[in-house]
Design an enzyme around this catalytic site. Structure first.
Site, mmCIF file in Angstrom:
data_model
loop_
_atom_site.group_PDB
_atom_site.id
_atom_site.type_symbol
_atom_site.label_atom_id
_atom_site.label_comp_id
_atom_site.label_asym_id
_atom_site.label_seq_id
_atom_site.Cartn_x
_atom_site.Cartn_y
_atom_site.Cartn_z
ATOM 1 N N GLU A 177 0.881 -1.115 0.084
ATOM 2 C CA GLU A 177 0.057 0.064 -0.082
ATOM 3 C C GLU A 177 0.677 1.101 0.055
ATOM 4 O OE1 GLU A 177 -2.735 -0.667 3.306
ATOM 5 O OE2 GLU A 177 -4.202 -1.703 1.784
ATOM 6 N N GLU A 379 -6.135 -7.704 -1.276
ATOM 7 C CA GLU A 379 -6.748 -7.628 0.057
ATOM 8 C C GLU A 379 -8.342 -7.260 -0.096
ATOM 9 O OE1 GLU A 379 -5.140 -5.324 3.324
ATOM 10 O OE2 GLU A 379 -3.037 -5.857 2.636
HETATM 11 C C1 BGP Z 1 -4.505 -2.815 4.997
HETATM 12 C C2 BGP Z 1 -3.435 -3.409 5.641
HETATM 13 C C3 BGP Z 1 -3.322 -4.778 5.950
HETATM 14 C C4 BGP Z 1 -4.844 -5.143 6.835
HETATM 15 C C5 BGP Z 1 -6.122 -4.404 6.432
HETATM 16 C C6 BGP Z 1 -7.279 -4.282 7.159
HETATM 17 O O1 BGP Z 1 -4.282 -1.377 4.917
HETATM 18 O O2 BGP Z 1 -2.530 -3.645 4.384
HETATM 19 O O3 BGP Z 1 -2.396 -4.873 6.897
HETATM 20 O O4 BGP Z 1 -4.360 -4.871 8.238
HETATM 21 O O5 BGP Z 1 -5.640 -2.927 6.034
HETATM 22 O O6 BGP Z 1 -7.170 -3.100 8.124
HETATM 23 P P1 BGP Z 1 -7.298 -3.560 9.714
HETATM 24 O O7 BGP Z 1 -6.464 -4.419 10.044
HETATM 25 O O8 BGP Z 1 -6.987 -2.287 10.527
HETATM 26 O O9 BGP Z 1 -8.585 -3.613 9.829
#
Ligand code: BGP
Length: 485
Positions: A177, A379
């Site tokens: 990201e 993701e």
């Molecule tokens: C993205 C990241 C992940 C993951 C996801 C969900 O931005 O790449 O590492 O964690 O978000 O976010 P969160 O875990 O804060 O709910």
């Protein structure tokens, strides 16, 4: 007719610092993730440059102990029929503080074992070289990627893994990201910059010029890593990884449409443009001028960027947001890495993220139209509180119909995007098993197909249980996306 191509990469993703635990063993040193405390929606995670384990819980320290459970976890992923497993390598296992002249054999061996285990089940690894990790030492000594010297560190680290994992890994992503560096919150997670006065993730003191300079160093590092990788093994394939915060104008007021376009270019497209086209796009020059940002770039940087472009495009997609110029109408909602105005046409998760499956088809078309590269959604998933209940066979499960509903609707839209003509080649849902939340550090914000028994106090048996979504996803993969019921 099945919409998904024959060799579609179905799978799920994790990140080292959110799942591995074992934060200080076998030579590993603390990374920037290891000094983030447990937080919640109302209380942001603290950044403690000096660890205070008596006072704070640090969720990454134990996480869900993938480090010792990887065989069990991979076997469960194989049972679901995974074709791809996205994971990251924690550089602080390989070159723990950055200064070492030789890589740490124990760290290299750990990931080799993981890759061999995946190979056993014919699961293709998709490896993020840097997923929000960096030796903490670098924050203290040179304020992270603000310093050009980190480019060489990441090259040294990449060389070690490229040489060691030839034949085991083919697909790589350089920086997770990367476009999050466009936001103040990116200082810590993405470039390891800490400015005096910063105490929490949510309220970081920002030196805008330093942050953008650091981003430039990330671009150059990424391009040089790609060049290096291809010189070590020409069959290596590299992708970008963009956090796509899809944006809509709240109304058709042309001023809103223009604002939306501007934000989309700056926040969502700029970084992808650099990584795919190998140069800074026209609109960012104006944006930097307007914001008085002055970057140091060398002639060599320009040619490195040009020579180290990506082979495929990947992005994360969780939610969409709206923007408006109307000062009266500003009911804010959150989202992954970005907030926006409430959208009356969609529903929101318990963490306030807008659930917008149609937005995924829209985004897939946007990015394919722009880049014409194969795409992997790296993701996508629903963070929710899960309740463990007896499964009727002496074990436990989670009746996570809400998660199935979320994933089902998104996968449906992926199918439609493929029909539209988008070259979508893979989908790694977030996440394979429950892991630590990045934004809040919570365990109770769960995304996995596999429930892991652990709680926000950092306690738990770490026993793994199959959720209802586990069986559902297995069916989806078996039918290559035809059976979503
Ligand atoms: C993205 C990241 C992940 C993951 C996801 C969900 O931005 O790449 O590492 O964690 O978000 O976010 P969160 O875990 O804060 O709910």
């Amino acid at each position: 007719m099945n919409k998904f191509p024959k060799n579609f990469y179905w799978g799920a993703a994790v990140a080292a610092n959110q799942c591995e635990g074992a934060w200080n063993i076998n030579g590993k040193s603390p990374s920037i993730a290891d000094c983030l405390t447990m937080g919640s929606v109302s209380s942001p995670r603290r950044i403690t440059l000096d660890l205070d384990e008596d006072k704070y819980i640090y969720p990454s320290h134990g996480a869900v102990d993938f480090y010792h459970h990887y065989k069990e976890d991979i076997a469960l992923c194989a049972e679901m029929g995974f074709k791809m497993f996205r994971m990251s390598i924690n550089c602080t296992r390989i070159y723990p503080t950055g200064d070492e002249s030789k890589p740490n054999e124990s760290g290299l061996k750990f990931y080799e074992d993981v890759f061999r285990e995946l190979k056993k089940y014919n699961i293709e690894p998709l490896v993020t070289i840097c997923h929000n990790d960096m030796p903490l030492e670098f924050v203290k000594s040179c304020n992270g990627f603000k310093d050009r010297k980190l480019i060489d560190y990441y090259l040294k680290f990449s060389e070690a893994i490229f040489k060691r994992y030839r034949g085991l890994v083919k697909y790589w992503l350089t920086f997770n990201e990367i476009n999050c560096t466009m936001r103040v919150s990116g200082n810590w997670h993405h470039v390891g910059i800490w400015n005096p006065g910063t105490t929490t993730i949510r309220n970081q003191i920002d030196d805008q010029n330093a942050r953008y300079q650091a981003l430039h160093h990330l671009f150059v590092a990424s391009a040089k890593i790609i060049k290096l990788g291809k010189s070590i093994d020409p069959s290596y394939q590299f992708g970008s990884m963009i956090s796509y915060g899809t944006i809509y104008p709240l109304t058709c007021n042309p001023e809103n449409v223009l604002l939306c376009q501007e934000q989309d270019l700056i926040m969502n497209r700029f970084c992808g443009d650099v990584m795919v086209f190998g140069e800074y796009p026209y609109y960012i020059k104006h944006y930097f001028e307007k914001n008085n940002v002055k970057l140091e770039m060398t002639e060599q940087d320009y040619s490195d960027l040009k020579e180290g472009t990506v082979d495929f495009y990947t992005f994360s997609y969780y939610n969409s947001n709206c923007v408006t110029v109307d000062e009266e109408n500003k009911e804010l909602v959150s989202g992954n890495n970005a907030s926006g105005i409430i959208n009356p046409y969609i529903k929101y998760s318990d963490w306030g993220w807008g659930i917008d499956p149609v937005g995924l088809r829209y985004t897939l078309n946007l990015v394919y139209d722009r880049y014409k590269l194969p795409i992997i959604i790296t993701e996508n998933g629903l963070g929710a509180v899960d309740q463990l209940v007896p499964d009727g066979n002496g074990s436990f499960t989670v009746e996570d119909d809400y998660r199935i509903d979320y994933l089902q609707k998104h996968i449906e839209q992926m199918g439609l995007a493929i029909e539209d003509g988008v070259d979508l080649i893979g989908y790694t849902a977030w996440s394979a098993m429950d892991i630590v939340s990045l934004c809040s550090g919570e365990f109770k914000k769960r995304y996995g197909f596999i429930y892991v028994s652990s709680d926000d106090q950092g306690e738990g048996s770490l026993i793994r249980y199959k959720k209802k979504s586990f069986y559902w996803y297995k069916k989806v993969i078996e039918s290559n996306g035809a059976d979503l019921a």
